[in-house]
Design an enzyme around this catalytic site. Structure first.
Site, PDB file in Angstrom:
ATOM      1  N   GLU A  16     -36.247 -22.157  27.981  1.00  0.00           N
ATOM      2  CA  GLU A  16     -35.489 -21.900  28.979  1.00  0.00           C
ATOM      3  C   GLU A  16     -34.650 -23.195  29.262  1.00  0.00           C
ATOM      4  OE1 GLU A  16     -35.573 -18.889  32.066  1.00  0.00           O
ATOM      5  OE2 GLU A  16     -35.398 -20.637  33.497  1.00  0.00           O
ATOM      6  N   THR A  47     -29.821 -20.795  32.374  1.00  0.00           N
ATOM      7  CA  THR A  47     -29.691 -20.056  33.738  1.00  0.00           C
ATOM      8  C   THR A  47     -28.329 -19.944  34.226  1.00  0.00           C
ATOM      9  OG1 THR A  47     -30.204 -22.211  34.758  1.00  0.00           O
ATOM     10  CG2 THR A  47     -32.319 -20.741  34.060  1.00  0.00           C
ATOM     11  N   TYR A  48     -28.126 -19.232  35.301  1.00  0.00           N
ATOM     12  CA  TYR A  48     -26.888 -19.189  35.976  1.00  0.00           C
ATOM     13  C   TYR A  48     -27.184 -19.099  37.489  1.00  0.00           C
ATOM     14  CZ  TYR A  48     -22.324 -16.979  36.042  1.00  0.00           C
ATOM     15  OH  TYR A  48     -21.110 -16.506  36.556  1.00  0.00           O
ATOM     16  N   ALA A  50     -26.952 -17.925  40.924  1.00  0.00           N
ATOM     17  CA  ALA A  50     -26.562 -16.737  41.913  1.00  0.00           C
ATOM     18  C   ALA A  50     -25.257 -17.181  42.704  1.00  0.00           C
ATOM     19  CB  ALA A  50     -27.620 -16.031  42.488  1.00  0.00           C
ATOM     20  N   ALA A 123     -31.098  -5.320  39.741  1.00  0.00           N
ATOM     21  CA  ALA A 123     -30.710  -5.675  38.548  1.00  0.00           C
ATOM     22  C   ALA A 123     -30.279  -4.296  37.572  1.00  0.00           C
ATOM     23  CB  ALA A 123     -31.877  -6.415  37.921  1.00  0.00           C
ATOM     24  N   TYR A 143     -42.488  -9.137  36.638  1.00  0.00           N
ATOM     25  CA  TYR A 143     -43.471 -10.133  37.388  1.00  0.00           C
ATOM     26  C   TYR A 143     -44.920  -9.520  37.259  1.00  0.00           C
ATOM     27  CZ  TYR A 143     -38.779 -11.162  39.034  1.00  0.00           C
ATOM     28  OH  TYR A 143     -37.418 -11.529  39.190  1.00  0.00           O
ATOM     29  N   LYS A 163     -35.695   0.205  35.333  1.00  0.00           N
ATOM     30  CA  LYS A 163     -34.755  -0.840  34.845  1.00  0.00           C
ATOM     31  C   LYS A 163     -34.794  -0.746  33.372  1.00  0.00           C
ATOM     32  CE  LYS A 163     -35.694  -5.187  35.758  1.00  0.00           C
ATOM     33  NZ  LYS A 163     -35.764  -6.305  36.379  1.00  0.00           N
ATOM     34  N   GLN A 174     -41.687 -13.788  34.988  1.00  0.00           N
ATOM     35  CA  GLN A 174     -41.917 -14.927  35.986  1.00  0.00           C
ATOM     36  C   GLN A 174     -43.171 -15.712  35.622  1.00  0.00           C
ATOM     37  OE1 GLN A 174     -40.740 -16.713  38.579  1.00  0.00           O
ATOM     38  NE2 GLN A 174     -40.736 -15.145  40.163  1.00  0.00           N
ATOM     39  N   GLN A 210     -43.270 -29.766  42.888  1.00  0.00           N
ATOM     40  CA  GLN A 210     -42.643 -28.486  41.969  1.00  0.00           C
ATOM     41  C   GLN A 210     -43.308 -27.117  42.265  1.00  0.00           C
ATOM     42  OE1 GLN A 210     -43.223 -29.312  37.923  1.00  0.00           O
ATOM     43  NE2 GLN A 210     -42.175 -27.590  37.343  1.00  0.00           N
TER      44      GLN A 210
HETATM   45  P1  FAD Z   1     -34.709  -6.623  40.745  1.00  0.00           P
HETATM   46  O1  FAD Z   1     -34.894  -6.200  39.176  1.00  0.00           O
HETATM   47  O2  FAD Z   1     -33.515  -5.900  41.256  1.00  0.00           O
HETATM   48  O3  FAD Z   1     -35.855  -6.582  41.553  1.00  0.00           O
HETATM   49  C1  FAD Z   1     -36.151  -7.045  42.854  1.00  0.00           C
HETATM   50  C2  FAD Z   1     -36.916  -6.438  43.618  1.00  0.00           C
HETATM   51  O4  FAD Z   1     -36.183  -5.032  43.816  1.00  0.00           O
HETATM   52  C3  FAD Z   1     -38.108  -6.122  43.345  1.00  0.00           C
HETATM   53  O5  FAD Z   1     -38.898  -6.078  44.391  1.00  0.00           O
HETATM   54  C4  FAD Z   1     -38.072  -4.822  42.631  1.00  0.00           C
HETATM   55  O6  FAD Z   1     -39.337  -3.842  42.749  1.00  0.00           O
HETATM   56  C5  FAD Z   1     -37.158  -4.073  43.641  1.00  0.00           C
HETATM   57  N1  FAD Z   1     -36.254  -3.066  43.235  1.00  0.00           N
HETATM   58  C6  FAD Z   1     -35.625  -3.159  41.568  1.00  0.00           C
HETATM   59  N2  FAD Z   1     -34.848  -2.077  41.517  1.00  0.00           N
HETATM   60  C7  FAD Z   1     -35.001  -1.468  42.512  1.00  0.00           C
HETATM   61  C8  FAD Z   1     -34.388   0.009  43.012  1.00  0.00           C
HETATM   62  N3  FAD Z   1     -33.599   0.693  42.259  1.00  0.00           N
HETATM   63  N4  FAD Z   1     -34.479   0.479  44.420  1.00  0.00           N
HETATM   64  C9  FAD Z   1     -35.437  -0.280  45.138  1.00  0.00           C
HETATM   65  N5  FAD Z   1     -35.886  -1.388  44.930  1.00  0.00           N
HETATM   66  C10 FAD Z   1     -35.819  -1.929  43.517  1.00  0.00           C
HETATM   67  N6  FAD Z   1     -32.381 -16.306  39.550  1.00  0.00           N
HETATM   68  C11 FAD Z   1     -31.066 -16.838  39.515  1.00  0.00           C
HETATM   69  O7  FAD Z   1     -30.044 -16.732  40.205  1.00  0.00           O
HETATM   70  N7  FAD Z   1     -30.563 -17.284  38.280  1.00  0.00           N
HETATM   71  C12 FAD Z   1     -30.961 -17.171  36.981  1.00  0.00           C
HETATM   72  O8  FAD Z   1     -30.778 -17.616  35.952  1.00  0.00           O
HETATM   73  C13 FAD Z   1     -32.407 -16.683  37.124  1.00  0.00           C
HETATM   74  N8  FAD Z   1     -33.269 -16.367  35.895  1.00  0.00           N
HETATM   75  C14 FAD Z   1     -34.601 -16.021  35.864  1.00  0.00           C
HETATM   76  C15 FAD Z   1     -35.092 -15.734  34.745  1.00  0.00           C
HETATM   77  C16 FAD Z   1     -36.361 -15.117  34.743  1.00  0.00           C
HETATM   78  C17 FAD Z   1     -37.112 -15.067  33.475  1.00  0.00           C
HETATM   79  C18 FAD Z   1     -36.990 -14.788  35.876  1.00  0.00           C
HETATM   80  C19 FAD Z   1     -38.476 -14.104  36.046  1.00  0.00           C
HETATM   81  C20 FAD Z   1     -36.279 -14.987  37.343  1.00  0.00           C
HETATM   82  C21 FAD Z   1     -34.981 -15.464  37.301  1.00  0.00           C
HETATM   83  N9  FAD Z   1     -34.253 -15.695  38.346  1.00  0.00           N
HETATM   84  C22 FAD Z   1     -33.094 -16.156  38.356  1.00  0.00           C
HETATM   85  C23 FAD Z   1     -34.777 -14.978  39.722  1.00  0.00           C
HETATM   86  C24 FAD Z   1     -34.386 -13.579  39.981  1.00  0.00           C
HETATM   87  O9  FAD Z   1     -33.131 -13.637  40.361  1.00  0.00           O
HETATM   88  C25 FAD Z   1     -35.289 -13.285  41.199  1.00  0.00           C
HETATM   89  O10 FAD Z   1     -36.706 -13.202  40.904  1.00  0.00           O
HETATM   90  C26 FAD Z   1     -34.791 -12.126  42.068  1.00  0.00           C
HETATM   91  O11 FAD Z   1     -35.457 -12.154  43.294  1.00  0.00           O
HETATM   92  C27 FAD Z   1     -35.024 -10.760  41.370  1.00  0.00           C
HETATM   93  O12 FAD Z   1     -34.402 -10.472  40.105  1.00  0.00           O
HETATM   94  P2  FAD Z   1     -34.699  -9.310  39.312  1.00  0.00           P
HETATM   95  O13 FAD Z   1     -33.503  -9.184  38.386  1.00  0.00           O
HETATM   96  O14 FAD Z   1     -36.003  -9.130  38.964  1.00  0.00           O
HETATM   97  O15 FAD Z   1     -34.168  -8.139  40.390  1.00  0.00           O
END
Ligand code: FAD
Length: 294
Positions: A16, A47-48, A50, A123, A143, A163, A174, A210
């Site tokens: 990454e 990465t991108y 937010a 997501a 996670y 999802k 993560q 870090q």
């Molecule tokens: P989700 O899948 O939406 O989950 C977030 C929370 O909401 C979790 O607690 C989940 O249990 C809960 N949830 C999920 N779906 C629902 C639902 N339908 N109803 C109620 N609760 C729900 N961030 C950036 O800004 N840019 C990046 O490029 C980036 N790259 C990443 C790459 C990796 C491999 C990882 C692990 C993380 C990355 N992140 C990045 C960070 C990520 O955006 C954050 O961790 C964010 O808080 C959660 O994203 P998610 O897509 O896992 O969210």
């Protein structure tokens, strides 16, 4: 190439990177990519930030260069927080036009003290949107130590399963510093019916600030063994770097031996670290048949 297909052949080893700061000369990213592509990773993800904006354009152009200039499979991250469906479609159209086949669909972090905004709450909604309107291979995040917003591991897993059912092809975790979290999470995910490859996200931690930031942001536990290393070498930069790399190699060695689907290395754009880790572990990488045995 679609990243989900890579797992059919071997243990996947991917990297990454993040786009450099807007004022950095363009040469910087090409130096990074040259340094990383010469270890022939199975794919590189970019990465991108937010919230979209300029950063997104750079994610797309870098991802597209990895494919066209370095002939390497690549994935573009896309966090949906704050985006309308029209904006998401514009970005996805641009990705498609630039030859990108793999999208890591994310929610992104909600800025402190703010509410959700945009057309996507989680997501899973972005995954459904992409699945309904495009032909991308879709990656998503998971996670092993539970997402910090979830009240329990079971609740987080329930949302993860949903999802994946919305159309995810491949998951990346993560970072974690204790492999036991990964093994337990992987087993529970399989029991819950999550049937896509799960890559283990490994971050070689080479400085104290870090890791403190990561622990705060991601809720990752610092194992005693790791804390002792940090405490011992915090004032010796070179020693801490060596110790952090050795720790990551140790983690990867155990994960591959236990049959992990893949390793996703958070490189922090440090080509030297990626090389040292790859050199130490590449001979351990297993063909799929051996990976799945025992
Ligand atoms: P989700 O899948 O939406 O989950 C977030 C929370 O909401 C979790 O607690 C989940 O249990 C809960 N949830 C999920 N779906 C629902 C639902 N339908 N109803 C109620 N609760 C729900 N961030 C950036 O800004 N840019 C990046 O490029 C980036 N790259 C990443 C790459 C990796 C491999 C990882 C692990 C993380 C990355 N992140 C990045 C960070 C990520 O955006 C954050 O961790 C964010 O808080 C959660 O994203 P998610 O897509 O896992 O969210």
């Amino acid at each position: 190439m679609r990243t989900a297909d890579l797992f059919k052949h071997k243990t996947v080893f991917s990297l990454e990177i993040f786009p450099p700061k807007p004022d950095a000369p363009q040469r910087v990213i090409y130096d990074t990519l040259e340094g990383l592509t010469d270890i022939h990773p199975d794919f590189i993800s970019v990465t991108y930030g937010a919230g979209g904006g300029q950063n997104g354009c750079r994610t797309i152009s870098i991802t597209s260069s990895i494919i066209s200039r370095y002939h390497t499979t690549a994935a573009a991250h896309l966090p949906c927080i704050g985006l309308s469906k029209e904006q998401a479609a514009q970005i996805l159209d641009q990705m498609q036009e630039n030859g990108i086949e793999n999208v890591l669909a994310l929610r992104g972090d909600i800025p402190e003290g703010k509410q959700y905004s945009g057309d996507f709450r989680h997501a899973d909604e972005l995954v459904s949107f992409i699945r309904e309107n495009y032909n991308f291979n879709i990656l998503a995040a998971c996670y092993p130590e539970t997402h910090p917003e979830s009240s329990s591991a079971a609740e987080d897993l329930k949302h993860l399963k949903h999802k994946v059912d919305c159309g995810v092809d491949h998951l990346i975790t993560q970072l974690f510093l204790d492999n036991r979290y990964f093994f337990d999470f992987h087993e529970n995910a399989l029991l819950a019916g999550v049937d896509v490859p799960i890559e283990a996200g490994i971050m070689p931690v080479t400085n104290k600030r870090q890791i403190e930031r990561m622990v705060k942001l991601c809720g990752v536990e610092l194992p005693k063994k790791f804390r002792r290393i940090i405490d011992k070498y915090e004032h010796n930069k070179a020693a801490l770097r060596d110790a952090g790399i050795a720790y990551a190699i140790d983690q990867i060695t155990e994960l591959i031996a236990e049959g992990v689907n893949g390793i996703h290395l958070y490189t922090m754009n440090d080509t030297g670290i990626a090389h040292r880790i790859y050199d130490a572990v590449h001979s351990l990488i297993l063909p799929a048949m051996q990976r799945n045995a025992g």
